[in-house]
Design a protein around this motif. Sequence first.
Motif, mmCIF file in Angstrom:
data_model
loop_
_atom_site.group_PDB
_atom_site.id
_atom_site.type_symbol
_atom_site.label_atom_id
_atom_site.label_comp_id
_atom_site.label_asym_id
_atom_site.label_seq_id
_atom_site.Cartn_x
_atom_site.Cartn_y
_atom_site.Cartn_z
ATOM 1 N N SER A 16 4.126 12.290 1.040
ATOM 2 C CA SER A 16 5.398 11.750 1.518
ATOM 3 C C SER A 16 5.919 10.595 0.676
ATOM 4 O O SER A 16 7.117 10.339 0.637
ATOM 5 C CB SER A 16 5.248 11.293 2.967
ATOM 6 O OG SER A 16 4.214 10.319 3.079
ATOM 7 N N ARG A 17 5.033 9.871 -0.029
ATOM 8 C CA ARG A 17 5.494 8.721 -0.788
ATOM 9 C C ARG A 17 4.435 8.283 -1.794
ATOM 10 O O ARG A 17 3.253 8.614 -1.663
ATOM 11 C CB ARG A 17 5.849 7.552 0.127
ATOM 12 C CG ARG A 17 4.651 6.835 0.744
ATOM 13 C CD ARG A 17 5.135 5.779 1.741
ATOM 14 N NE ARG A 17 4.043 4.910 2.180
ATOM 15 C CZ ARG A 17 3.927 3.632 1.878
ATOM 16 N NH1 ARG A 17 4.839 3.047 1.133
ATOM 17 N NH2 ARG A 17 2.924 2.904 2.329
ATOM 18 N N THR A 18 4.888 7.522 -2.800
ATOM 19 C CA THR A 18 4.003 7.009 -3.840
ATOM 20 C C THR A 18 4.258 5.517 -4.024
ATOM 21 O O THR A 18 5.403 5.076 -4.064
ATOM 22 C CB THR A 18 4.245 7.746 -5.174
ATOM 23 O OG1 THR A 18 3.936 9.128 -5.013
ATOM 24 C CG2 THR A 18 3.367 7.165 -6.277
ATOM 25 N N VAL A 19 3.176 4.751 -4.112
ATOM 26 C CA VAL A 19 3.252 3.339 -4.487
ATOM 27 C C VAL A 19 2.235 3.155 -5.604
ATOM 28 O O VAL A 19 1.039 3.044 -5.355
ATOM 29 C CB VAL A 19 2.933 2.406 -3.302
ATOM 30 C CG1 VAL A 19 3.065 0.950 -3.735
ATOM 31 C CG2 VAL A 19 3.851 2.694 -2.121
ATOM 32 N N ALA A 20 2.713 3.166 -6.828
ATOM 33 C CA ALA A 20 1.824 3.074 -7.988
ATOM 34 C C ALA A 20 2.603 2.475 -9.150
ATOM 35 O O ALA A 20 3.811 2.705 -9.279
ATOM 36 C CB ALA A 20 1.292 4.458 -8.370
ATOM 37 N N PRO A 21 1.931 1.698 -9.998
ATOM 38 C CA PRO A 21 2.630 1.108 -11.146
ATOM 39 C C PRO A 21 3.336 2.174 -11.982
ATOM 40 O O PRO A 21 2.779 3.228 -12.276
ATOM 41 C CB PRO A 21 1.486 0.446 -11.937
ATOM 42 C CG PRO A 21 0.457 0.129 -10.914
ATOM 43 C CD PRO A 21 0.514 1.265 -9.938
ATOM 44 N N GLY A 22 4.598 1.874 -12.313
ATOM 45 C CA GLY A 22 5.373 2.788 -13.131
ATOM 46 C C GLY A 22 6.190 3.791 -12.345
ATOM 47 O O GLY A 22 7.038 4.493 -12.913
ATOM 48 N N SER A 23 5.979 3.892 -11.034
ATOM 49 C CA SER A 23 6.731 4.845 -10.215
ATOM 50 C C SER A 23 7.762 4.118 -9.359
ATOM 51 O O SER A 23 7.661 2.906 -9.132
ATOM 52 C CB SER A 23 5.780 5.628 -9.301
ATOM 53 O OG SER A 23 5.187 4.764 -8.342
ATOM 54 N N GLN A 24 8.754 4.857 -8.881
ATOM 55 C CA GLN A 24 9.701 4.289 -7.931
ATOM 56 C C GLN A 24 8.975 4.024 -6.620
ATOM 57 O O GLN A 24 8.195 4.855 -6.157
ATOM 58 C CB GLN A 24 10.873 5.248 -7.690
ATOM 59 C CG GLN A 24 11.882 5.295 -8.825
ATOM 60 C CD GLN A 24 12.651 3.984 -8.962
ATOM 61 O OE1 GLN A 24 12.629 3.338 -9.997
ATOM 62 N NE2 GLN A 24 13.334 3.587 -7.912
ATOM 63 N N TYR A 25 9.221 2.862 -6.030
ATOM 64 C CA TYR A 25 8.564 2.548 -4.772
ATOM 65 C C TYR A 25 9.039 3.494 -3.686
ATOM 66 O O TYR A 25 10.247 3.725 -3.518
ATOM 67 C CB TYR A 25 8.846 1.103 -4.355
ATOM 68 C CG TYR A 25 8.236 0.746 -3.013
ATOM 69 C CD1 TYR A 25 6.896 0.392 -2.933
ATOM 70 C CD2 TYR A 25 8.984 0.814 -1.852
ATOM 71 C CE1 TYR A 25 6.315 0.082 -1.710
ATOM 72 C CE2 TYR A 25 8.423 0.504 -0.621
ATOM 73 C CZ TYR A 25 7.086 0.148 -0.552
ATOM 74 O OH TYR A 25 6.525 -0.140 0.660
ATOM 75 N N GLY A 26 8.101 4.068 -2.950
ATOM 76 C CA GLY A 26 8.445 4.994 -1.881
ATOM 77 C C GLY A 26 8.218 4.366 -0.511
ATOM 78 O O GLY A 26 7.079 4.045 -0.142
ATOM 79 N N PHE A 27 9.299 4.164 0.242
ATOM 80 C CA PHE A 27 9.161 3.661 1.602
ATOM 81 C C PHE A 27 8.610 4.770 2.507
ATOM 82 O O PHE A 27 8.789 5.955 2.226
ATOM 83 C CB PHE A 27 10.515 3.200 2.150
ATOM 84 C CG PHE A 27 10.989 1.888 1.591
ATOM 85 C CD1 PHE A 27 10.497 0.696 2.093
ATOM 86 C CD2 PHE A 27 11.929 1.855 0.575
ATOM 87 C CE1 PHE A 27 10.933 -0.521 1.582
ATOM 88 C CE2 PHE A 27 12.364 0.640 0.056
ATOM 89 C CZ PHE A 27 11.873 -0.545 0.569
ATOM 90 N N PRO A 28 7.935 4.392 3.595
ATOM 91 C CA PRO A 28 7.508 5.410 4.560
ATOM 92 C C PRO A 28 8.723 6.103 5.168
ATOM 93 O O PRO A 28 9.853 5.596 5.096
ATOM 94 C CB PRO A 28 6.753 4.599 5.621
ATOM 95 C CG PRO A 28 6.435 3.293 4.976
ATOM 96 C CD PRO A 28 7.524 3.044 3.986
#
Length: 703
Positions: free
Chosen positions: A148-160
């Motif tokens: 559902s989402r990704t939070v990782a350096p270099g990626s777009q921040y994904g909210f829940p």
Amino acid sequence: MDQKRELTSVDLVALTAELNGLQGAKVDKVYLYGDDLVRLKMRDFDRGRVELLVEVGDTKRAHVAAPEHVPDAPGRPPNFAKMLRNRLSGADFHEVRQHGFDRILEFEFRREDQDTTIVAELFGDGNVAVLDQNGEVVDCLDTVRLQSRTVAPGSQYGFPSARVNPLDLDYEAFAAKMRDSDTDLVRTLATQLNFGGLYAEELCTRAGVEKTKDIEAATEDDFRALYDASERLLDAIRAGDLDPRVYYEPGEDGEDRGERVDVTPMALEEYADRPSEAFENFNDALDDYFTNLDTTEEEEGGEAATRPDFEAEIEKQKRIIQQQEQAIEDFEAQAETEREKAEALYGHYDLVDDLLSTVRDAREAGHAWQDIADTLDDAKGDVPGADAFAGVNEAEGTVRVRVDDHTIELRPEDGVEKNADRLYTEAKRIEEKKEGARAAIENTREDLEAAKQRRDEWEAEPEEERDEEEEDEDVDWLSRASIPIRKQEQWYERFRWFRTSEGFLVLGGRNADQNEELVKNYMDRYDRFFHSQAHGGPITVLKTSAPSEPSNDIEVPEASKRQAAQFAVCCSSVWKDGRGAGDAYMVSPDQVSKTPESGEYLEKGGFAVRGDRTYFRDLPAEWAVGIACEPHTRVLGGPIDAVVDQVETHIEIEPGRYAQGDAAKRIYREFRERFADDSFVRKVASPDEIQKYMPPGGSRIRD
């Protein structure tokens, strides 16, 4: 009653309004305690010193703390804290936002050169992510990779995924949500309307409705009373009409009150029978509550927040050594298996030779792979070699043979000897990886001993001296009269190399022999292979794992891919020819082969690439050479975006008229002017050493 350890969504509505009163405060310094508490030391024109704490561990909170309630400065800052200091020093606090009605706060800071947003996730496992002005993650305490989402350096921040926000609901929408439930009133308010348990009970009490009444038995009057109660509560909080309270357990043995159990922005009817203390604002109430929160259980499991967690670092290094030792055992087993397969081929030479000959003749006669497989399956026991047949791989043009409990994939056209030689070569390649793993273990053991030494030094150091060291931790290396030399040789330094801004190791061959070596010995299945479109460039491999570790399929941020592609371009004829930009492509390792197309010839160091390619266009021929002073003293070179945050000072270069050696001397002289300790530059960054970290060809220092 259990003590409250997490702020609620309703709490955050009240908190954001108060924190936005700090707009314009300037950031002085940032600290990280353990792996879950961030402290932002700021100064405000009216208030003076402002201490903002954000904690996302077992306790989840955000508030301004009184200076006397702030933990003592920790030891040397980790990379996450250093990154925050680089981005936020001198920045203005612009605003804080609550994301919808979720337990997520977005702290926005603005500075002339860049804007930064800190996202605090005060739910679940908790997390802190640092975003640039484009919403891309610069770094985060914990990496999240979900469907559902990704939070990782270099990626777009994904909210829940968005939840229902009661602040946005009119009565009809509110009542519809209530009617859709299949439980009672209080649980519906808590879960479907996201008020949480405490405020769901508070709304029922204020509305005068029975909490446990089933939804099917509820009337429009009940829904209207609940909606009106929620509107009054939320409107008062949004308007700043607060009555902050810290609540206590009733005291024992004649005492008026026991331990603190909750903190709220409003006086609650649910707690009418509990002792409480009123505060002028919600931040003060939060500061009082969390400063006095009983964390004895947490502290028993570890050291105080002011002490660096040396034990965790030591255990981490021990785990890495165990993994590396296991990897060596795995490599040994894999190499032995490949040798056993080769010996099994020779042990059943005639059987295998008959089978390969049968398949080869059938293919030359024009038979399809599946027809051959069906024929051999039917002929088992009748045709020589058919009993050893185990299947075909039509995509690879190979046949599988089962001998001595081994299933071996063979190329029919190569015969027994060449297939066996290939297996022996693979065994040798795995053995070489084992040697690399042994070298890596030695490096890890050095890191383990260094961690133990830091722990021993900390424990031997008088406590009053630690704060002084903290104030000096951001060393101005350029002005120091003497800089200690700390070198640690790495296995990859004989190649061209750099680390991306997200820490991925990128390797490039310096010659044809190294190109061959990189692909054969160091490129694993989940790495990335890059090459410039222009000729004369090195084979470039972005490593997703160390040679001593099993290869894993992980996501590589786009910024790291682009930096690796730019590295390939700069080290190609694009730079030598003095061009300003060039193109590069990326493929997976399974698309790279030493087998040429029919009628073609591959030179040493060359490889055939088949299948679709990912292209990176118009990559600038720009480069940075810098000097790192900690944790190791050394020269670094590579794409500018990757290098600048890893060095104390850097010089940017581009293709130019000065020969590589002459350009290196100019860079060396510039570095000597920047450092007060010119002997340090002479020892660490001689012209010959600088030259190793420059692209091949003429260069000049950029204006």
